[in-house]
Design a protein around this motif. Structure first.
Motif, PDB file in Angstrom:
ATOM      1  N   LYS A 219      -8.927  -6.143  11.527  1.00 35.25           N
ATOM      2  CA  LYS A 219      -9.112  -6.259   9.928  1.00 35.25           C
ATOM      3  C   LYS A 219      -7.818  -5.608   9.093  1.00 35.25           C
ATOM      4  N   ASN A 223      -5.938  -7.975   6.098  1.00 34.22           N
ATOM      5  CA  ASN A 223      -5.832  -7.490   4.893  1.00 34.22           C
ATOM      6  C   ASN A 223      -4.607  -7.096   4.506  1.00 34.22           C
ATOM      7  N   ASN A 224      -3.594  -6.960   5.271  1.00 38.64           N
ATOM      8  CA  ASN A 224      -2.323  -6.739   4.940  1.00 38.64           C
ATOM      9  C   ASN A 224      -1.349  -7.197   5.921  1.00 38.64           C
ATOM     10  N   THR A 317      -5.399  -6.010  -4.833  1.00 38.60           N
ATOM     11  CA  THR A 317      -4.431  -6.903  -4.000  1.00 38.60           C
ATOM     12  C   THR A 317      -3.048  -6.762  -3.941  1.00 38.60           C
ATOM     13  N   GLN A 320      -1.960  -3.481  -2.611  1.00 34.93           N
ATOM     14  CA  GLN A 320      -2.065  -3.308  -1.266  1.00 34.93           C
ATOM     15  C   GLN A 320      -1.082  -4.158  -0.418  1.00 34.93           C
TER      16      GLN A 320
END
Length: 324
Positions: A219, A223-224, A317, A320
């Motif tokens: 995850k 996500n990054n 977003t 992040q």
């Protein structure tokens, strides 16, 4: 349970893997990903004992796993390997292939175990069919059941669903990985398909240019992603200069944005001219140009070539992806 220490390998003088190291705990499922030729299959073959590393060591608990320089027969009793060529017995039945390594001294258990596995791979109607009469996808399902028959502690899967029809693939994935989780069987899956990874793997190892580029939780990595190479392993992604998102942004910095993270507007945002439109079923994938920058984004509706739209990205977003 499994520990890889500073592993390197070369075919003749051509290096394939350099200084690879990681651990796999009991019941943990990790995925090895990367472009074709990056060494995914080679790594599994080394772990199983089919190839001898040029450097490094492999341990299962306290016991060292040795390669073909030391063992005539590859593999250990606690691990099984599903290769891309299946290694089945073509002139025997599906049931006989699945039960080949089960003890004939316990016929009731053998029958029950074989039935359980045939049900898991949805091959009960083909129980008495000879393997040579099956399709490639059916053979891959039989090979999968066969490596699970003896309940290994470690399972090595090389593109385990590559020959299987899409309509059957999703259910088979769920059946397999739920079974492995229930039985606490450690698993390493080498794959190019992110749908084999995202719902099931706890960790991802990314290989590129002989090296282990990333070892991270699934995850967190999705996500990054730290680079565009990693992001594109999960689908359509873009490397966007910050200054076309925010005019006052750092001209040297870029962020990764997945196609689905853009929101299409007809009023304000990143001015983009549509160049191509692809129907993807649930959405349209659009290729557009913002100045000299090519951008791929998703749209709920078809957009005609030459149409100008505006793209927006959620502030959370952006923030992040700007994190170091």
């Amino acid at each position: 349970m499994l520990q890889i220490n500073s592993l390197s390998f070369a075919y003749d003088t051509i290096p394939v893997l350099t200084d690879i190291g990681f651990k796999v705990s009991k019941g943990e499922h990790i995925s090895i990903v990367g472009e074709s030729g990056c060494g995914k299959s080679t790594l599994l073959k080394i772990i199983y004992g089919l190839l001898q590393p040029t450097e490094g060591e492999i341990f299962w608990g306290e016991k060292q796993v040795l390669g073909p320089d030391y063992n005539l027969v590859p593999g250990e009793s606690y691990m099984k390997y599903l290769s891309q060529d299946f290694d089945l017995m073509p002139f025997t039945t599906v049931a006989e292939n699945v039960s080949q390594f089960l003890s004939v001294f316990y016929p009731e258990e053998l029958k029950a175990r074989t039935s359980e596995l045939l049900e898991m791979i949805d091959m009960v109607p083909f129980s008495n069919t000879k393997v040579k009469n099956l399709s490639g996808g059916q053979q891959q399902r039989v090979a999968l059941a066969r490596v699970l028959a003896q309940k290994p502690e470690l399972l090595l899967l090389d593109e385990p669903f590559g020959h299987i029809d899409n309509f059957r693939k999703n259910q088979l994935r769920r059946n397999l990985f739920e079974y492995l989780k229930k039985e606490e069987i450690s698993c390493i899956t080498a794959t190019h398909d992110y749908q084999d990874i995202l719902p099931y793997a706890q960790r991802i190892i990314v290989l590129k240019d002989q090296l282990m580029m990333v070892d991270a939780k699934t995850k967190d990595l999705y996500n990054n992603p730290k680079n565009i190479y990693t992001a594109t392993l999960f689908g359509e992604a873009n490397l966007i200069p910050i200054n076309i998102i925010k005019s006052y942004g750092d001209v040297e910095r870029k962020i990764i944005v997945y196609a689905h993270e853009f929101r299409v507007s007809h009023k304000s945002g990143i001015a983009t001219t549509v160049k191509k439109c692809y129907f993807m079923g649930s959405h349209f994938l659009i290729e557009g140009l913002s100045g000299e920058h090519k951008i791929r984004f998703n749209s709920d509706e078809s957009l005609t070539e030459g149409k100008q739209v505006f793209l927006n990205i959620a502030l959370e977003t952006i923030n992040q992806r700007l994190k170091p």
